[in-house]
Design a protein around this motif. Structure first.
Motif, PDB file in Angstrom:
ATOM      1  N   GLN A 337      18.948 -21.729  30.961  1.00  0.00           N
ATOM      2  CA  GLN A 337      18.244 -21.254  31.535  1.00  0.00           C
ATOM      3  C   GLN A 337      17.056 -22.491  32.128  1.00  0.00           C
ATOM      4  N   PHE A 338      17.675 -23.430  32.003  1.00  0.00           N
ATOM      5  CA  PHE A 338      16.551 -24.537  32.638  1.00  0.00           C
ATOM      6  C   PHE A 338      17.640 -24.973  33.993  1.00  0.00           C
ATOM      7  N   TYR A 339      18.788 -24.871  33.601  1.00  0.00           N
ATOM      8  CA  TYR A 339      19.168 -25.735  35.195  1.00  0.00           C
ATOM      9  C   TYR A 339      20.343 -24.404  35.675  1.00  0.00           C
ATOM     10  N   GLY A 340      19.066 -23.116  35.469  1.00  0.00           N
ATOM     11  CA  GLY A 340      19.317 -22.273  36.387  1.00  0.00           C
ATOM     12  C   GLY A 340      20.406 -21.347  36.864  1.00  0.00           C
ATOM     13  N   TYR A 341      21.367 -21.698  35.404  1.00  0.00           N
ATOM     14  CA  TYR A 341      22.447 -20.590  35.365  1.00  0.00           C
ATOM     15  C   TYR A 341      22.032 -18.701  35.299  1.00  0.00           C
ATOM     16  N   MET A 342      20.358 -18.703  34.893  1.00  0.00           N
ATOM     17  CA  MET A 342      20.155 -17.506  34.074  1.00  0.00           C
ATOM     18  C   MET A 342      19.428 -16.479  35.589  1.00  0.00           C
ATOM     19  N   GLY A 343      20.469 -15.532  35.837  1.00  0.00           N
ATOM     20  CA  GLY A 343      19.516 -14.787  37.020  1.00  0.00           C
ATOM     21  C   GLY A 343      18.693 -13.741  35.796  1.00  0.00           C
ATOM     22  N   LYS A 344      17.835 -13.191  37.281  1.00  0.00           N
ATOM     23  CA  LYS A 344      17.563 -11.771  36.216  1.00  0.00           C
ATOM     24  C   LYS A 344      18.280 -10.732  36.232  1.00  0.00           C
ATOM     25  N   SER A 345      19.009 -10.303  36.769  1.00  0.00           N
ATOM     26  CA  SER A 345      20.050  -9.407  36.639  1.00  0.00           C
ATOM     27  C   SER A 345      21.109  -9.370  35.256  1.00  0.00           C
ATOM     28  N   SER A 346      21.037 -11.090  34.846  1.00  0.00           N
ATOM     29  CA  SER A 346      21.929 -10.977  33.747  1.00  0.00           C
ATOM     30  C   SER A 346      21.669  -9.966  32.591  1.00  0.00           C
ATOM     31  N   LYS A 347      22.746  -9.875  31.544  1.00  0.00           N
ATOM     32  CA  LYS A 347      22.625  -9.354  30.523  1.00  0.00           C
ATOM     33  C   LYS A 347      24.462  -9.711  29.690  1.00  0.00           C
ATOM     34  N   LYS A 348      24.142  -9.250  28.750  1.00  0.00           N
ATOM     35  CA  LYS A 348      25.574 -10.165  27.572  1.00  0.00           C
ATOM     36  C   LYS A 348      25.714  -9.203  27.443  1.00  0.00           C
ATOM     37  N   VAL A 349      27.760  -9.317  27.598  1.00  0.00           N
ATOM     38  CA  VAL A 349      28.931  -8.617  27.128  1.00  0.00           C
ATOM     39  C   VAL A 349      29.350  -7.874  26.232  1.00  0.00           C
ATOM     40  N   LYS A 350      29.042  -6.741  25.808  1.00  0.00           N
ATOM     41  CA  LYS A 350      29.569  -6.418  24.603  1.00  0.00           C
ATOM     42  C   LYS A 350      31.315  -6.582  24.040  1.00  0.00           C
ATOM     43  N   LYS A 351      31.843  -7.092  22.744  1.00  0.00           N
ATOM     44  CA  LYS A 351      33.065  -7.106  23.246  1.00  0.00           C
ATOM     45  C   LYS A 351      33.552  -6.242  21.899  1.00  0.00           C
ATOM     46  N   VAL A 352      34.957  -6.473  22.262  1.00  0.00           N
ATOM     47  CA  VAL A 352      35.938  -5.340  21.794  1.00  0.00           C
ATOM     48  C   VAL A 352      36.666  -6.666  21.150  1.00  0.00           C
ATOM     49  N   LYS A 353      36.804  -6.173  19.283  1.00  0.00           N
ATOM     50  CA  LYS A 353      37.448  -6.824  18.921  1.00  0.00           C
ATOM     51  C   LYS A 353      39.132  -6.260  18.777  1.00  0.00           C
TER      52      LYS A 353
END
Length: 554
Positions: A337-353
């Motif tokens: 977040q500090f170094y500007g990599y997190m954008g407004k449209s960011s979301k986490k990926v749900k993994k499938v094992k």
């Protein structure tokens, strides 16, 4: 979204290029000539002629494609004036004659020979010459793919720019590099040059400028469609991890443009610096694995960092951030977040094992290449849809086992580390591919006793429908040729066991066009007993493509 006209164009383009490459590789041969230059002087005119013929074909389908895709969008905009793309024939993307391009493969052959350390005898020399000639063949394929893609793109561009008010977006085809993924999310005027790299297979999607916002491709959606292994390979492990944690894909990809990474630069982060960032002056100390991208006054990273500190600091790369954070995921996200990599449209990926022990072939993500991918409803993956009216004679329903019946007989393997134990080698390969497309399956035990009419399918899916599916693999007599009759026979066998099936044709030379035609005929003969059939083939880029039919799909 992919329009029918676009899919037909892609299939036709790949068929032309695949046929051309087969001709060229036969001409090239496997045995190295005694005098490569003399060989090239003799064979270059023939090879150049074949390439020119293919270029003319590509120009022809481009001419048909642009008005067809615009008409499908209900914006039939006519061209102003005549378009003559004949000047593209016989030259490469730089305007150089094709025979000159072919001649550039010989230095590749020589470099390969010189790089090998072989015994100084006849056998060693022959081996090095053979390896050099093989390297030249690979170089030839790369250059011809780039040349033909350039021809297609320029021809399509000419027919686009000739139509007032028409622009384009970028369509990803096959495995795409990070820069192409980012560029695919943008809208371009027709006069904007189409950025590409060697072997780039991306295409124009022409559309009226007023409609283009609805035609763009979401780069994040493309990222989510890849398996985790493919995400790591294409975006680097640290970059892919950052995106999965919520980082903006454009920031991660673009950061590499201004990065000074690599052991040769002597600019690697030291353990002492990592410790200083974590524990010393905070996580904002000077470090060496950095990038200048986004650090102008208007850059997102500059604004993000200046909002939290007045210090003039370098921007860390994701690799550096994860090394500094170690096992502290919270710190890693805070630094992103500090170094500007997190954008407004960011979301986490749900993994499938995948299955325990790595049986899933690396994977969790969905590798959909088109609009017909699988999801929680466990539809079989389909990239290119075949439309056909199902026909044939209905089979006796009592001979087709349901998931419930299979479980009553105790034939469905439990969802544990043994879930794939009943698969044969070719069946496991199909199961691994399905898992990369987010369609996990369980193997089914065969009936050791009882009437022959009670034949068990190979697997059951684990989605909402959780229904049986049969696996088949085409084994050509000559080891490569796609056999129309054998294919239809396999569809018939699937219909006798269950209503869904996957046919693995990756070991054949089947193309989207040939497989689509065969599948359409097979559905017309046996489709009354089927709901879905997917056929896996190798695309023009060597990666799997799913051609399929689904009941009710238009």
């Amino acid at each position: 979204m992919a329009f029918d006209a676009q899919l037909r164009y892609t299939a036709a383009r790949h068929d032309i290029v695949d046929a051309l490459l087969r001709h060229l590789l036969v001409e090239w041969g496997r045995r190295a000539p005694a005098d490569p230059q003399a060989w090239m002087d003799k064979h270059a005119p023939t090879m150049a002629g074949r390439i020119a013929e293919a270029q003319a074909q590509l120009i022809g389908i481009s001419e048909e494609f642009v008005p067809a895709v615009l008409a499908e969008q209900r914006t039939p905009i006519a061209a102003v004036g005549e378009i003559d793309a004949s000047s593209l024939v016989g030259v490469d993307g730089q305007g150089l004659p094709i025979d000159s391009l072919l001649a550039t493969t010989l230095p590749t052959v020589e470099r390969k020979v010189q790089s090998l350390v072989m015994p100084d005898d006849a056998a060693g020399q022959a081996a090095s010459q053979s390896a050099g000639w093989a390297a030249g063949a690979l170089d030839l394929v790369t250059k011809v793919r780039t040349l033909t893609s350039d021809t297609s793109r320029v021809a399509t561009g000419l027919h686009t720019i000739a139509r007032p008010g028409v622009g384009y977006t970028r369509r990803l085809v096959g495995a795409s590099c990070p820069r192409c993924v980012v560029l695919a999310g943008r809208v371009y005027k027709s006069s904007h040059a189409f950025d590409r790299h060697p072997r780039c297979d991306c295409e124009h999607v022409p559309a009226a400028m007023r409609n283009l916002d609805a035609r763009t491709i979401d780069p994040r959606a493309h990222f989510d469609s890849l398996s985790e292994a493919e995400q790591d390979r294409i975006f680097t492990k640290a970059g892919a991890r950052a995106i999965r944690e919520g980082a903006d894909i454009s920031q991660v990809v673009n950061a590499r443009r201004g990065a000074g990474l690599g052991p040769a630069s002597g600019q690697r982060l030291t353990d002492a610096e990592a410790a200083e960032i974590r524990n010393g002056t905070g996580k904002y100390a000077t470090a060496r694995d950095t990038t200048t991208e986004g650090m102008t006054k208007r850059g997102l990273a500059h604004k993000s960092m200046r909002a939290k500190t007045s210090k003039k600091l370098p921007r860390l790369m994701p690799e550096t951030i994860y090394r500094v954070a170690g096992d502290d995921d919270g710190l890693a996200r805070e630094m992103l977040q500090f170094y500007g990599y997190m954008g407004k449209s960011s979301k986490k990926v749900k993994k499938v094992k995948g299955p325990a022990g790595g049986a899933g072939g690396g994977g969790g993500g969905n590798r959909n290449r088109g609009s017909g991918g699988a999801g929680d409803n466990d539809d079989l993956p389909i990239d290119t849809h075949v439309t056909a009216q199902p026909g044939g004679t209905p089979v006796d329903p009592s001979k087709v086992l349901t998931r419930h019946q299979l479980e009553e007989f105790g034939k469905v393997v439990a969802d544990d580390e043994h879930r794939w134990d009943e698969f044969l080698v070719h069946e496991k390969a199909i199961a691994e591919w399905l898992l990369t497309r987010k369609v996990p399956v369980l193997s089914v035990r065969t009936f050791k006793e009882g009437p022959r009419t009670r034949q068990a399918p190979d697997a059951v899916t684990q989605g909402v429908r959780s229904s049986p599916v049969e696996f088949k693999k085409l084994n050509p007599d000559d080891g490569i040729t796609f056999n129309y009759l054998s294919f239809k026979a396999n569809v018939r066998l699937i219909a006798q066991k269950c209503r869904r099936g996957v046919i693995d044709a990756r070991g054949t030379d089947g193309t989207i066009s040939s497989v689509s035609a065969a599948l359409k005929d097979a559905i017309q003969e046996h489709g009354v007993n089927l709901d879905e059939v997917t056929v896996i083939i190798n695309g023009a880029d060597g990666l799997p493509v799913a051609v399929g039919w689904r009941r009710g799909q238009r």
